[in-house]
Structure formats: C-alpha cells, structure tokens
Motif scaffolding. Structure first.
Motif, PDB file in Angstrom:
ATOM      1  N   CYS A  48       0.691  -1.348   0.151  1.00 56.63           N
ATOM      2  CA  CYS A  48      -0.406  -0.337   0.048  1.00 56.63           C
ATOM      3  C   CYS A  48       0.681   1.468  -0.157  1.00 56.63           C
ATOM      4  O   CYS A  48       0.573   2.709  -0.613  1.00 56.63           O
ATOM      5  CB  CYS A  48      -1.087   0.169   0.870  1.00 56.63           C
ATOM      6  N   SER A  49       1.800   1.258   0.811  1.00 55.12           N
ATOM      7  CA  SER A  49       3.173   2.489   0.622  1.00 55.12           C
ATOM      8  C   SER A  49       3.257   2.704  -0.430  1.00 55.12           C
ATOM      9  O   SER A  49       3.470   3.983  -1.143  1.00 55.12           O
ATOM     10  CB  SER A  49       3.978   2.043   2.183  1.00 55.12           C
ATOM     11  N   ASN A  50       3.886   1.982  -0.989  1.00 57.49           N
ATOM     12  CA  ASN A  50       4.381   1.709  -2.317  1.00 57.49           C
ATOM     13  C   ASN A  50       2.543   2.392  -3.771  1.00 57.49           C
ATOM     14  O   ASN A  50       3.244   3.185  -4.313  1.00 57.49           O
ATOM     15  CB  ASN A  50       4.849   0.625  -2.990  1.00 57.49           C
ATOM     16  N   ALA A  51       2.019   1.417  -3.575  1.00 57.73           N
ATOM     17  CA  ALA A  51       0.737   2.097  -4.230  1.00 57.73           C
ATOM     18  C   ALA A  51       0.707   3.821  -3.980  1.00 57.73           C
ATOM     19  O   ALA A  51       0.234   4.742  -5.027  1.00 57.73           O
ATOM     20  CB  ALA A  51      -0.487   1.633  -3.962  1.00 57.73           C
ATOM     21  N   VAL A  52       1.009   4.035  -2.620  1.00 55.78           N
ATOM     22  CA  VAL A  52       0.115   5.835  -2.154  1.00 55.78           C
ATOM     23  C   VAL A  52       1.783   6.480  -3.634  1.00 55.78           C
ATOM     24  O   VAL A  52       1.773   7.769  -3.421  1.00 55.78           O
ATOM     25  CB  VAL A  52       0.652   5.692  -0.443  1.00 55.78           C
ATOM     26  N   ARG A  53       3.299   6.224  -2.392  1.00 53.59           N
ATOM     27  CA  ARG A  53       3.886   6.662  -3.286  1.00 53.59           C
ATOM     28  C   ARG A  53       3.842   6.866  -4.605  1.00 53.59           C
ATOM     29  O   ARG A  53       4.481   8.512  -5.460  1.00 53.59           O
ATOM     30  CB  ARG A  53       5.576   6.263  -2.338  1.00 53.59           C
ATOM     31  N   HIS A  54       3.565   5.915  -5.506  1.00 55.03           N
ATOM     32  CA  HIS A  54       3.905   5.557  -6.647  1.00 55.03           C
ATOM     33  C   HIS A  54       2.951   5.888  -7.272  1.00 55.03           C
ATOM     34  O   HIS A  54       3.212   4.888  -8.942  1.00 55.03           O
ATOM     35  CB  HIS A  54       5.562   4.135  -6.607  1.00 55.03           C
ATOM     36  N   GLY A  55       1.743   4.771  -7.267  1.00 54.91           N
ATOM     37  CA  GLY A  55       0.187   5.173  -7.735  1.00 54.91           C
ATOM     38  C   GLY A  55       0.097   6.095  -9.122  1.00 54.91           C
ATOM     39  O   GLY A  55      -1.786   6.092  -9.192  1.00 54.91           O
ATOM     40  N   GLY A  56       0.321   6.840  -8.538  1.00 52.33           N
ATOM     41  CA  GLY A  56       0.264   8.360 -10.014  1.00 52.33           C
ATOM     42  C   GLY A  56      -0.138   8.019 -10.836  1.00 52.33           C
ATOM     43  O   GLY A  56       0.694   7.298 -11.741  1.00 52.33           O
ATOM     44  N   PRO A  57      -1.010   8.941 -11.775  1.00 55.38           N
ATOM     45  CA  PRO A  57      -1.329  10.218 -11.828  1.00 55.38           C
ATOM     46  C   PRO A  57      -2.720   9.813 -10.644  1.00 55.38           C
ATOM     47  O   PRO A  57      -3.284  10.785 -10.319  1.00 55.38           O
ATOM     48  CB  PRO A  57      -1.744  10.464 -12.713  1.00 55.38           C
ATOM     49  N   ALA A  58      -3.562   8.489 -10.980  1.00 52.44           N
ATOM     50  CA  ALA A  58      -4.810   8.312 -10.217  1.00 52.44           C
ATOM     51  C   ALA A  58      -4.341   8.888  -8.754  1.00 52.44           C
ATOM     52  O   ALA A  58      -3.632   8.732  -8.652  1.00 52.44           O
ATOM     53  CB  ALA A  58      -4.951   6.660 -10.299  1.00 52.44           C
ATOM     54  N   ASN A  59      -5.747   9.303  -8.005  1.00 51.60           N
ATOM     55  CA  ASN A  59      -5.428   9.205  -6.799  1.00 51.60           C
ATOM     56  C   ASN A  59      -6.373   8.252  -6.096  1.00 51.60           C
ATOM     57  O   ASN A  59      -6.138   9.129  -4.954  1.00 51.60           O
ATOM     58  CB  ASN A  59      -6.850  10.520  -7.111  1.00 51.60           C
ATOM     59  N   ARG A  60      -6.603   6.954  -6.478  1.00 50.88           N
ATOM     60  CA  ARG A  60      -7.292   5.991  -5.413  1.00 50.88           C
ATOM     61  C   ARG A  60      -6.104   4.561  -6.599  1.00 50.88           C
ATOM     62  O   ARG A  60      -5.548   4.716  -6.958  1.00 50.88           O
ATOM     63  CB  ARG A  60      -8.343   5.414  -6.006  1.00 50.88           C
ATOM     64  N   TYR A  61      -5.831   3.713  -5.047  1.00 53.59           N
ATOM     65  CA  TYR A  61      -5.690   2.532  -4.757  1.00 53.59           C
ATOM     66  C   TYR A  61      -6.681   1.688  -4.296  1.00 53.59           C
ATOM     67  O   TYR A  61      -7.318   2.100  -4.042  1.00 53.59           O
ATOM     68  CB  TYR A  61      -4.297   2.405  -4.998  1.00 53.59           C
ATOM     69  N   GLU A  62      -6.303   0.186  -5.255  1.00 54.40           N
ATOM     70  CA  GLU A  62      -7.397  -0.417  -4.174  1.00 54.40           C
ATOM     71  C   GLU A  62      -6.653  -1.690  -4.317  1.00 54.40           C
ATOM     72  O   GLU A  62      -5.704  -2.420  -4.311  1.00 54.40           O
ATOM     73  CB  GLU A  62      -8.375  -1.389  -5.939  1.00 54.40           C
ATOM     74  N   VAL A  63      -7.625  -2.980  -3.069  1.00 57.89           N
ATOM     75  CA  VAL A  63      -6.847  -3.753  -2.539  1.00 57.89           C
ATOM     76  C   VAL A  63      -8.166  -5.188  -2.946  1.00 57.89           C
ATOM     77  O   VAL A  63      -9.202  -3.814  -1.841  1.00 57.89           O
ATOM     78  CB  VAL A  63      -6.278  -2.859  -1.125  1.00 57.89           C
ATOM     79  N   THR A  64      -8.198  -5.994  -2.670  1.00 55.60           N
ATOM     80  CA  THR A  64      -8.783  -6.350  -2.683  1.00 55.60           C
ATOM     81  C   THR A  64      -8.337  -8.390  -1.264  1.00 55.60           C
ATOM     82  O   THR A  64      -6.622  -8.087  -2.160  1.00 55.60           O
ATOM     83  CB  THR A  64      -9.576  -7.538  -3.606  1.00 55.60           C
TER      84      THR A  64
END
Length: 145
Positions: A48-64
């Motif tokens: 999740c930390s990687n998604a927050v740090r590198h997941g741009g340009p989107a404003n969201r990420y998903e966890v399933t």
C-alpha cells in the motif's frame, strides 16, 4: 469459512491503517495465528505504501483480499508507471528507501507483479495460513465499524 473484501482508497497514507485493521480483523475472526497475521499486515502495508508513493497520476488505489482454503491472497492495484524489478539485495544502510519489495518477499510465500505500462501495477501477495492452537484461542473482538 471464506472472507473476501475490496477497498478503494484515496492515494494517501491515511488509508493504510484502515487496510491493516480490516485485514487483521478478518484473519483474527478465523483464528489465524498472530505471527501469520503480522507477516501479512507488514507485506500489505509495504504494498500500500508503494501504491501511495508511486501510484500516480490516479488519486485512488484498490486492495482486494480473499481469505480461505488455508491461504490469504491480497492484491494491491494502482495506476502508476510500474516497478521495474525486485532488487537483488537490500540497499546500503544509509539509503532511506528501497527495502519494501524485499521485505514483502521475505514474509509471504508468493509475490508477483502485474505491470501494464500506462495502466498501473498490481502486487499479488499470497501466504499459507497458520492457526492458533485451540488452547490459545482468544475470544473474538472485532473492530466496531
């Protein structure tokens, strides 16, 4: 018993404790061992930390997540540019970042990446579950929602 859930979160670190709480409570409700829970929570926090740090340009990420049949599967998906590869070893001690993928690899049974250029990265974590001994099982106390 099987538990499945999906969370769509803002690309902000504030959502990581929520993921940890939901996953941890779900695993505890099935009497998964605390050691196994701690390993999965560490790996998922790193993903999740990687998604927050590198997941741009989107404003969201998903966890399933899916917990059942003796294993826990978690996928963390973002819309970033992707991870080039897992580093072969830990970075030098004075380096501030770069340990997350290695930490994840060390605490789960399987880790894989789905990378689609321009569409993001999905980190898939899988761990076989260990159970609490019957004598050690605590009363179930789940978080209030």
């Amino acid at each position: 018993m099987d538990i499945e859930f999906s969370l769509a979160l803002p690309r902000d670190a504030i959502g990581i404790p929520m993921v940890r709480r939901v996953l941890g409570d779900a695993m505890r409700s099935l009497n998964v061992s605390e050691t196994c829970i701690a390993d999965m929570l560490l790996a998922v926090s790193e993903a999740c930390s990687n998604a927050v740090r590198h997941g741009g340009p989107a404003n969201r990420y998903e966890v399933t997540a899916s917990i059942g049949y003796g294993q826990c599967d978690v996928r963390v998906a973002d819309n970033g540019t992707g991870v080039p590869s897992i580093p072969p070893g830990f970075p030098p001690p004075d380096t501030e970042n770069g340990r997350g993928l290695l930490i994840m690899r060390s605490v789960v049974d399987e880790i894989s990446f789905g990378i689609t250029p321009g569409r993001g990265t999905t980190v898939h974590l899988r761990k076989s579950l260990d159970w609490e001994n019957e004598a050690e099982v605590r009363p179930r106390e789940l978080a209030a929602v």
